[in-house]
Design a protein around this motif. Structure first.
Motif: not given
Length: 452
Positions: A160-163, A174-180, A185-188, A201-209
């Motif tokens: 996760l640190e690397q990601r 890149t986060a805005e264009h990548a979507g959920y 995938e990272t959460a999985a 916490r990773v899943r919560e990041l997906g909703a921020i953009p």
């Protein structure tokens, strides 16, 4: 409860409902029309016969004297507990208009109560974990399992640190264009690493953009907190014991309550549920009348089912609680209960809005990942500010804004109506997004009013 001659309020009864449909149906049965042979006893039993759509009426009985919470029995085919008939019977009983007189329980009700209380007396007390009770615990095997899980979490945190580094190196666009998809995938991967706290916490990041203007700042803030948690886990051996326990809890490792139990008369401040696709979580806030602590009980139910533990707002119970490990952690486990929960006029002492903010800041020192902290505001007035609301101290000098979610709840208008422009006492959760009111009391004397 009935020994003290105090009955529940309608709000406390409806808080038992497993869902909104049951609450509505139970309210419709809270009048005398469909009921016959209704009665109650000094021992905390309420019974009655309700006319239904079939030829045979439904026999309903409720045991309010159980220290574990109300128990219900109804001859209807519903699989909900309590069913609408039990809710309607309790609402009828709460009306205090003589419709449910004191008396001797009929045989069918007495038989169920007698059998149930006998089984409760014969049930052995729970002591420790299942493995400890069965004598099959293997300390060495448990140590090896814990070590293997810790190694998986370490691998997940490192990945996760690397990601996170790749995200910041490539730019937030890149986060805005990548979507959920990128975050799912990272959460999985974090789930595979047996770190459910990191996955959440990773899943919560997906909703921020997609959260509107200012999202890049919010995304960087949440990424920083996630990075801090990763580093806390990777360097947990260097942390103080309390903070290390908090990190383990935030990552998702289960903990066990420890330390000496605290016996007190605990006031139920608030109760509300949150749900996802797999689990319903019930949060119950308690306040100790003697110790002055505010603590949190968590109870869980499978998706679509309400948790079993029910403690309506405004009740108080004499019981022991044991704290979970971690610096600043408020979660407790409910231990032995010495009397059934009963209505009370007690309320927690209030504080000013600056004092509430200071409490939250102090709590963040022990747990930097804390979203909010429970506080009781004394003598505040709900006040509109543009399109939002705030709770202002009675002197008008300072105020706390309400969270956007609180402004959209029906409880806000209940709070405004209760205040009517005069100060009220409000319990809720204070955090960086604002204040979420959960329960309020009118000035002077009056019953607690749930807002959630």
């Amino acid at each position: 409860m009935t020994e003290q001659g105090v009955r529940w309020t309608a709000e406390q009864v409806l808080a038992l409902a497993p869902d909104a449909a049951s609450r509505k149906a139970g309210s419709e049965l809270g009048a005398a029309g469909p009921w016959s042979e209704a009665g109650s006893s000094d021992e905390g039993t309420v019974w009655g016969v309700c006319k239904g759509s079939g030829s045979r009426p439904y026999q309903t009985v409720v045991d309010l004297a159980d220290t574990a919470g109300p128990a219900y029995k109804c001859s209807c085919p519903s699989r909900k507990f309590p069913c609408k008939h039990a809710l309607g019977l309790l609402l009828l009983w709460a009306g205090e208009d003589g419709t449910v007189p004191r008396g001797q329980a009929p045989e069918w009700a007495e038989q169920w109560i007698r059998g149930r209380r006998q089984r409760t007396r014969e049930k052995p007390p729970a002591t420790g974990s299942d493995s400890a009770r069965t004598g099959t615990a293997d300390p060495e095997a448990a140590r090896r399992r814990a070590q293997r899980r810790a190694e998986r979490i370490t691998a997940g945190a490192t990945e996760l640190e690397q990601r996170l580094a790749d995200l910041l190196r490539g730019g937030l666009a890149t986060a805005e264009h990548a979507g959920y998809d990128m975050w799912e995938e990272t959460a999985a991967r974090m789930v595979d690493a047996q770190a459910p706290g990191l996955a959440a916490r990773v899943r919560e990041l997906g909703a921020i953009p997609a959260s509107g203007p200012g999202w890049p700042v919010r995304l960087v803030e949440e990424c920083a907190l996630l990075h801090l948690l990763d580093q806390g886990w990777l360097r947990r051996e260097r942390l103080p014991d309390g903070l290390a326990a908090t990190v383990r809890s935030r990552v998702g490792l289960p903990g066990s309550p420890g330390g000496p139990p605290v016996r007190d008369r605990w006031l139920v401040l608030a109760q509300y549920d949150t749900s996802d696709s797999r689990l319903t979580t019930r949060r119950i806030w308690l306040h100790g009348a003697d110790c002055g602590r505010t603590v949190l009980l968590l109870s869980y139910g499978a998706a679509g089912r309400a948790p079993e533990l029910v403690l309506p707002v405004g009740l108080a119970l004499e019981a022991e609680v044991s704290s979970y490990p971690g610096a600043g952690q408020l979660r407790v486990a409910l231990g032995e209960q010495f009397a059934p929960a009963a209505p009370t006029g007690t309320r927690p002492p209030g504080m000013t809005t600056p004092e509430a903010l200071a409490r939250y800041v102090q709590a963040l020192r022990d747990d930097p990942w804390l979203d909010s902290f429970p506080v009781t505001l004394g003598r505040v007035i709900p006040t509109p500010v543009g399109d939002s609301w705030q709770l202002a101290d009675a002197d008008g000098a300072t105020a706390l804004p309400l969270t956007p979610s609180a402004g959209a709840r029906p409880g806000l208008w209940r709070l405004v109506a209760l205040s009517g422009g005069v100060p009220v006492t409000v319990f809720g959760e204070c955090g960086h997004r604002g204040f979420t009111p959960l329960t309020a009391w009118p000035e002077g004397t009056g019953e607690a009013v749930p807002l959630c």
